[in-house]
Scaffold this active site. Structure first.
Site, PDB file in Angstrom:
ATOM      1  N   THR A  43     -21.689  22.417 -11.691  1.00 39.26           N
ATOM      2  CA  THR A  43     -23.148  22.340 -11.582  1.00 39.26           C
ATOM      3  C   THR A  43     -23.748  22.967 -12.834  1.00 39.26           C
ATOM      4  O   THR A  43     -23.680  24.187 -13.028  1.00 39.26           O
ATOM      5  CB  THR A  43     -23.655  23.099 -10.340  1.00 39.26           C
ATOM      6  OG1 THR A  43     -23.014  22.575  -9.185  1.00 39.26           O
ATOM      7  CG2 THR A  43     -25.162  22.946 -10.209  1.00 39.26           C
ATOM      8  N   LYS A  88     -28.378  17.436  -8.214  1.00 38.10           N
ATOM      9  CA  LYS A  88     -27.687  18.611  -7.667  1.00 38.10           C
ATOM     10  C   LYS A  88     -28.600  19.835  -7.675  1.00 38.10           C
ATOM     11  O   LYS A  88     -28.640  20.618  -6.718  1.00 38.10           O
ATOM     12  CB  LYS A  88     -26.416  18.859  -8.498  1.00 38.10           C
ATOM     13  CG  LYS A  88     -25.665  20.116  -8.163  1.00 38.10           C
ATOM     14  CD  LYS A  88     -25.081  20.100  -6.771  1.00 38.10           C
ATOM     15  CE  LYS A  88     -24.511  21.470  -6.418  1.00 38.10           C
ATOM     16  NZ  LYS A  88     -24.241  21.616  -5.002  1.00 38.10           N
ATOM     17  N   LYS A 131     -27.611  31.134 -10.048  1.00 37.45           N
ATOM     18  CA  LYS A 131     -27.549  30.288 -11.260  1.00 37.45           C
ATOM     19  C   LYS A 131     -28.260  28.959 -11.011  1.00 37.45           C
ATOM     20  O   LYS A 131     -29.037  28.484 -11.845  1.00 37.45           O
ATOM     21  CB  LYS A 131     -26.077  30.087 -11.631  1.00 37.45           C
ATOM     22  CG  LYS A 131     -25.773  29.106 -12.747  1.00 37.45           C
ATOM     23  CD  LYS A 131     -25.283  27.753 -12.270  1.00 37.45           C
ATOM     24  CE  LYS A 131     -24.040  27.799 -11.427  1.00 37.45           C
ATOM     25  NZ  LYS A 131     -23.580  26.477 -10.985  1.00 37.45           N
TER      26      LYS A 131
END
Ligand SMILES: NC(=O)c1ccc[n+]([C@@H]2O[C@H](COP(=O)([O-])OP(=O)(O)OC[C@H]3O[C@@H](n4cnc5c(N)ncnc54)[C@H](OP(=O)(O)O)[C@@H]3O)[C@@H](O)[C@H]2O)c1
Length: 286
Positions: free
Chosen positions: A96, A171, A239
């Site tokens: 990701t 995502k 993150k």
């Protein structure tokens, strides 16, 4: 027979590589911390000495790395994937990351005659183990078609979303929503506890109505048991929120809720909860 590579054997990568090996694909693996290769080698994988060596030995190399910095390091670093890339080879990055990182990796791979697909995944440790991930692929269509027999061993739903960047962005959107749900869940449970309501009763009420969902069910049981063993490490959730806020900045989209949630996850990280499951946010808000 086609040869495959796998770079990054963390929680997700190890489970995904294991499924490829179990399905009978010849896989060469590499991980920064070499010890994590042992179990895969026992299962039948070959150990590669560097990302470059793995890519050079494979028709298609998969990568599953922590964050943009790790994805860049493994691609561009010394003995990185790029050094082993040659015409016709494929590189599929499941990590990701932001769309910009993904596009930079794509540009570098294609400049060597290689093909690139980004393919971040939705679903955590258990879906990775069960081969039931949702795979958000984007990029080179011929590589997608060629990688599909492998992807089908890893996921229950496999999408091709167009040019590189669309998978990364999809995502990020999905995980921003998930982070917000977790924060609301943890604050609700904390408020309930302060109000002397039973945790089991709150979870039962939530699970009985329109708010029922697999994440509340799974993570609620973990919170009730005090089990925060990482399926999705809290530091990675933070993150992803950071990436979402950055995307919001770039697109002038206000994200006041996500920004507040990001601060909550940052506080939790500062309190040393980064390597625990992201449901450990509960310990920070309680
Ligand atoms: N866990 C989940 O539920 C989940 C679900 C969907 C997507 N994701 C995403 O999938 C990715 C991997 O997640 P994970 O849960 O498997 O994470 P993880 O267990 O923390 O594994 C991270 C992997 O990245 C490697 N790594 C980190 N920094 C590196 C560097 N500078 N150079 C080389 N390798 C480096 C680690 O190597 P070492 O072993 O040497 O540390 C490890 O193999 C992340 O982008 C995450 O956001 C996770």
């Amino acid at each position: 027979m086609k040869q495959f590579g796998f770079l990054g054997l963390g929680i997700m990568g190890a489970a995904m590589a294991r499924n490829l090996v179990r399905a009978g694909f010849p896989v060469t693996v590499w991980n920064r911390t070499p010890d994590k290769c042992r179990e895969l080698v026992e299962a039948g994988a070959v150990r590669g000495t560097s990302p470059a060596a793995v890519v050079a030995a494979s028709d298609i190399t998969f990568a599953m790395l922590a964050d943009p910095a790790a994805a860049r390091e493994v691609c561009f670093g010394p003995e990185g994937a790029l050094a082993g890339m040659a015409a016709g080879r494929g590189y599929v990055d499941f990590s990701t990351v932001d769309a910009e990182t993904s596009r930079e990796i794509e540009a570098a791979i294609t400049s060597r005659g290689g093909r690139f697909l980004e393919a971040p995944v939705s679903g955590s440790r258990k879906p990775a183990e069960d081969g039931t991930l949702i795979i958000l692929a984007a990029g080179d269509r011929s590589l997608y078609d060629e990688a599909l027999p492998c992807l089908e061993k890893l996921g229950k739903k496999i999408l091709h979303l167009g040019p590189v960047g669309n998978g990364a962005r999809m995502k990020i959107v999905v995980n921003m929503i998930m982070g917000g749900m977790m924060a609301a869940f943890c604050e609700g449970l904390a408020l309930g506890a302060q109000a002397e309501l039973g945790l089991a009763e709150i979870l039962d009420v939530l699970d009985s109505g329109a708010l029922a969902n697999p994440m509340f069910r799974l993570k609620g049981a973990g919170i009730a048991a005090g089990n925060y063993a990482p399926a999705f490490p809290l530091k990675h959730m933070q993150k992803d929120l950071r990436l979402a806020i950055d995307l919001g900045d770039r697109l002038d989209q206000p994200l006041s809720c996500a920004a507040a949630v990001n601060e909550r996850f940052k506080e939790a990280k500062q309190r040393g909860l980064g390597d625990e499951d992201f449901s450990a946010l509960f310990k920070a808000v309680r």
